[in-house]
Design a protein around this motif. Structure first.
Motif, PDB file in Angstrom:
ATOM      1  N   VAL A  14       1.032  -1.155   0.087  1.00 30.28           N
ATOM      2  CA  VAL A  14      -0.106   0.087   0.053  1.00 30.28           C
ATOM      3  C   VAL A  14       0.610   1.451   0.003  1.00 30.28           C
ATOM      4  CG1 VAL A  14      -1.706   1.336   1.415  1.00 30.28           C
ATOM      5  CG2 VAL A  14      -1.955  -1.111   1.005  1.00 30.28           C
ATOM      6  N   VAL A  15       1.992   1.272   0.714  1.00 32.66           N
ATOM      7  CA  VAL A  15       3.045   2.400   0.671  1.00 32.66           C
ATOM      8  C   VAL A  15       3.350   2.505  -0.504  1.00 32.66           C
ATOM      9  CG1 VAL A  15       5.132   3.289   1.908  1.00 32.66           C
ATOM     10  CG2 VAL A  15       3.295   2.208   3.317  1.00 32.66           C
ATOM     11  N   VAL A  16       3.930   1.526  -1.377  1.00 30.39           N
ATOM     12  CA  VAL A  16       4.638   1.680  -2.601  1.00 30.39           C
ATOM     13  C   VAL A  16       3.701   2.345  -3.592  1.00 30.39           C
ATOM     14  CG1 VAL A  16       5.658   0.228  -4.519  1.00 30.39           C
ATOM     15  CG2 VAL A  16       6.200  -0.013  -2.240  1.00 30.39           C
ATOM     16  N   VAL A  17       2.490   1.774  -3.601  1.00 36.74           N
ATOM     17  CA  VAL A  17       1.406   2.171  -4.502  1.00 36.74           C
ATOM     18  C   VAL A  17       0.942   3.637  -4.188  1.00 36.74           C
ATOM     19  CG1 VAL A  17      -1.078   1.988  -5.239  1.00 36.74           C
ATOM     20  CG2 VAL A  17       0.238  -0.168  -4.905  1.00 36.74           C
ATOM     21  N   GLY A  18       0.789   3.902  -2.881  1.00 33.37           N
ATOM     22  CA  GLY A  18       0.625   5.498  -2.404  1.00 33.37           C
ATOM     23  C   GLY A  18       1.623   6.308  -3.082  1.00 33.37           C
ATOM     24  N   ALA A  19       2.792   5.948  -2.913  1.00 28.83           N
ATOM     25  CA  ALA A  19       3.995   6.702  -3.392  1.00 28.83           C
ATOM     26  C   ALA A  19       4.023   6.831  -4.674  1.00 28.83           C
ATOM     27  CB  ALA A  19       5.420   6.061  -2.786  1.00 28.83           C
ATOM     28  N   LEU A  20       4.015   5.779  -5.606  1.00 31.51           N
ATOM     29  CA  LEU A  20       3.736   6.033  -7.010  1.00 31.51           C
ATOM     30  C   LEU A  20       2.685   7.024  -7.578  1.00 31.51           C
ATOM     31  CD1 LEU A  20       4.326   2.209  -8.175  1.00 31.51           C
ATOM     32  CD2 LEU A  20       6.045   4.285  -8.445  1.00 31.51           C
ATOM     33  N   ALA A  21       1.521   6.846  -6.893  1.00 37.18           N
ATOM     34  CA  ALA A  21       0.537   7.847  -7.210  1.00 37.18           C
ATOM     35  C   ALA A  21       0.695   9.176  -6.851  1.00 37.18           C
ATOM     36  CB  ALA A  21      -0.890   7.123  -6.361  1.00 37.18           C
ATOM     37  N   PHE A  22       1.279   9.216  -5.609  1.00 34.23           N
ATOM     38  CA  PHE A  22       1.828  10.654  -5.339  1.00 34.23           C
ATOM     39  C   PHE A  22       2.866  11.262  -6.155  1.00 34.23           C
ATOM     40  CE2 PHE A  22       4.649  13.547  -3.053  1.00 34.23           C
ATOM     41  CZ  PHE A  22       3.646  14.623  -2.424  1.00 34.23           C
ATOM     42  N   GLY A  23       3.776  10.543  -6.457  1.00 31.27           N
ATOM     43  CA  GLY A  23       4.838  11.019  -7.604  1.00 31.27           C
ATOM     44  C   GLY A  23       4.172  11.300  -9.011  1.00 31.27           C
ATOM     45  N   TYR A  24       3.320  10.378  -9.299  1.00 28.66           N
ATOM     46  CA  TYR A  24       2.485  10.677 -10.853  1.00 28.66           C
ATOM     47  C   TYR A  24       1.688  12.142 -10.632  1.00 28.66           C
ATOM     48  CZ  TYR A  24      -0.572  10.219 -14.558  1.00 28.66           C
ATOM     49  OH  TYR A  24      -1.502  10.378 -15.621  1.00 28.66           O
ATOM     50  N   LEU A  25       1.101  12.191  -9.419  1.00 33.73           N
ATOM     51  CA  LEU A  25       0.220  13.335  -9.488  1.00 33.73           C
ATOM     52  C   LEU A  25       1.092  14.648  -9.310  1.00 33.73           C
ATOM     53  CD1 LEU A  25      -2.577  12.335  -6.858  1.00 33.73           C
ATOM     54  CD2 LEU A  25      -2.576  13.008  -9.409  1.00 33.73           C
ATOM     55  N   THR A  26       2.419  14.397  -8.678  1.00 35.59           N
ATOM     56  CA  THR A  26       3.424  15.851  -8.526  1.00 35.59           C
ATOM     57  C   THR A  26       3.760  16.048  -9.895  1.00 35.59           C
ATOM     58  OG1 THR A  26       4.008  14.912  -6.270  1.00 35.59           O
ATOM     59  CG2 THR A  26       5.588  16.403  -7.457  1.00 35.59           C
ATOM     60  N   LEU A  27       4.238  15.122 -10.598  1.00 38.70           N
ATOM     61  CA  LEU A  27       4.658  15.395 -12.017  1.00 38.70           C
ATOM     62  C   LEU A  27       3.763  15.860 -12.851  1.00 38.70           C
ATOM     63  CD1 LEU A  27       6.695  11.901 -12.790  1.00 38.70           C
ATOM     64  CD2 LEU A  27       7.641  14.368 -12.394  1.00 38.70           C
ATOM     65  N   GLN A  28       2.376  15.400 -12.734  1.00 40.96           N
ATOM     66  CA  GLN A  28       1.406  16.048 -13.394  1.00 40.96           C
ATOM     67  C   GLN A  28       1.036  17.611 -13.242  1.00 40.96           C
ATOM     68  OE1 GLN A  28      -0.369  14.727 -15.971  1.00 40.96           O
ATOM     69  NE2 GLN A  28       1.116  13.118 -16.096  1.00 40.96           N
ATOM     70  N   LEU A  29       1.084  17.767 -11.969  1.00 43.60           N
ATOM     71  CA  LEU A  29       0.943  19.247 -11.460  1.00 43.60           C
ATOM     72  C   LEU A  29       2.027  20.135 -11.707  1.00 43.60           C
ATOM     73  CD1 LEU A  29      -0.876  18.776  -8.053  1.00 43.60           C
ATOM     74  CD2 LEU A  29      -1.973  19.389 -10.115  1.00 43.60           C
ATOM     75  N   GLY A  30       3.286  19.519 -11.486  1.00 49.01           N
ATOM     76  CA  GLY A  30       4.526  20.429 -11.754  1.00 49.01           C
ATOM     77  C   GLY A  30       4.771  20.653 -13.189  1.00 49.01           C
ATOM     78  N   PHE A  31       4.546  19.860 -14.172  1.00 48.92           N
ATOM     79  CA  PHE A  31       4.788  20.096 -15.580  1.00 48.92           C
ATOM     80  C   PHE A  31       3.523  20.242 -16.384  1.00 48.92           C
ATOM     81  CE2 PHE A  31       8.283  17.174 -14.372  1.00 48.92           C
ATOM     82  CZ  PHE A  31       9.391  18.163 -14.557  1.00 48.92           C
ATOM     83  N   LYS A  32       2.368  20.636 -15.738  1.00 48.83           N
ATOM     84  CA  LYS A  32       0.951  20.856 -16.316  1.00 48.83           C
ATOM     85  C   LYS A  32       1.120  21.993 -17.280  1.00 48.83           C
ATOM     86  CE  LYS A  32      -3.865  21.354 -15.540  1.00 48.83           C
ATOM     87  NZ  LYS A  32      -4.709  21.664 -14.608  1.00 48.83           N
ATOM     88  N   PRO A  33       1.753  23.082 -17.367  1.00 47.05           N
ATOM     89  CA  PRO A  33       1.848  24.167 -18.064  1.00 47.05           C
ATOM     90  C   PRO A  33       2.455  23.736 -19.591  1.00 47.05           C
ATOM     91  CG  PRO A  33       2.522  25.148 -16.384  1.00 47.05           C
ATOM     92  CD  PRO A  33       2.327  23.567 -16.006  1.00 47.05           C
ATOM     93  N   PHE A  34       3.622  22.870 -19.290  1.00 46.69           N
ATOM     94  CA  PHE A  34       4.605  22.350 -20.344  1.00 46.69           C
ATOM     95  C   PHE A  34       3.641  21.238 -21.038  1.00 46.69           C
ATOM     96  CE2 PHE A  34       7.590  23.671 -16.886  1.00 46.69           C
ATOM     97  CZ  PHE A  34       8.008  24.736 -17.568  1.00 46.69           C
ATOM     98  N   LEU A  35       3.004  20.438 -20.347  1.00 46.48           N
ATOM     99  CA  LEU A  35       2.021  19.330 -21.061  1.00 46.48           C
ATOM    100  C   LEU A  35       1.177  20.140 -21.614  1.00 46.48           C
ATOM    101  CD1 LEU A  35       2.280  16.681 -18.114  1.00 46.48           C
ATOM    102  CD2 LEU A  35       3.534  16.466 -20.104  1.00 46.48           C
ATOM    103  N   GLU A  36       0.438  20.862 -21.475  1.00 46.84           N
ATOM    104  CA  GLU A  36      -0.711  21.386 -22.249  1.00 46.84           C
ATOM    105  C   GLU A  36      -0.146  21.995 -23.294  1.00 46.84           C
ATOM    106  OE1 GLU A  36      -2.469  24.103 -19.184  1.00 46.84           O
ATOM    107  OE2 GLU A  36      -3.653  22.388 -18.489  1.00 46.84           O
TER     108      GLU A  36
END
Length: 70
Positions: A14-36
């Motif tokens: 559960v901790v590993v899955v949570g860490a992966l989800a948190f990392g994915y969301l962090t990347l999506q929020l951090g790079f959102k302007p560039f991705l758009e």
């Protein structure tokens, strides 16, 4: 296996899955302007190319060859 060992393994999973989800969301929020911006550029570059070069000539060629042969 001991009950405690199974619980520790599940907790670790559960901790590993949570860490992966948190990392994915962090990347999506951090790079959102560039991705758009990249998505808009891809949409603009693909629309004229796909509609003018792949659709029209492939549809027109069979009609023009069949009408010229008839």
């Amino acid at each position: 296996m001991d009950h405690r060992t199974k619980m520790n393994a599940m907790r670790s999973g559960v901790v590993v899955v949570g860490a992966l989800a948190f990392g994915y969301l962090t990347l999506q929020l951090g790079f959102k302007p560039f991705l758009e911006k990249a998505q808009v550029n891809l949409d603009h570059s693909e629309k004229p190319t796909s509609s003018s070069s792949s659709s029209s000539p492939s549809l027109e060629q069979p009609h023009s060859t069949s009408s010229s042969e008839s």
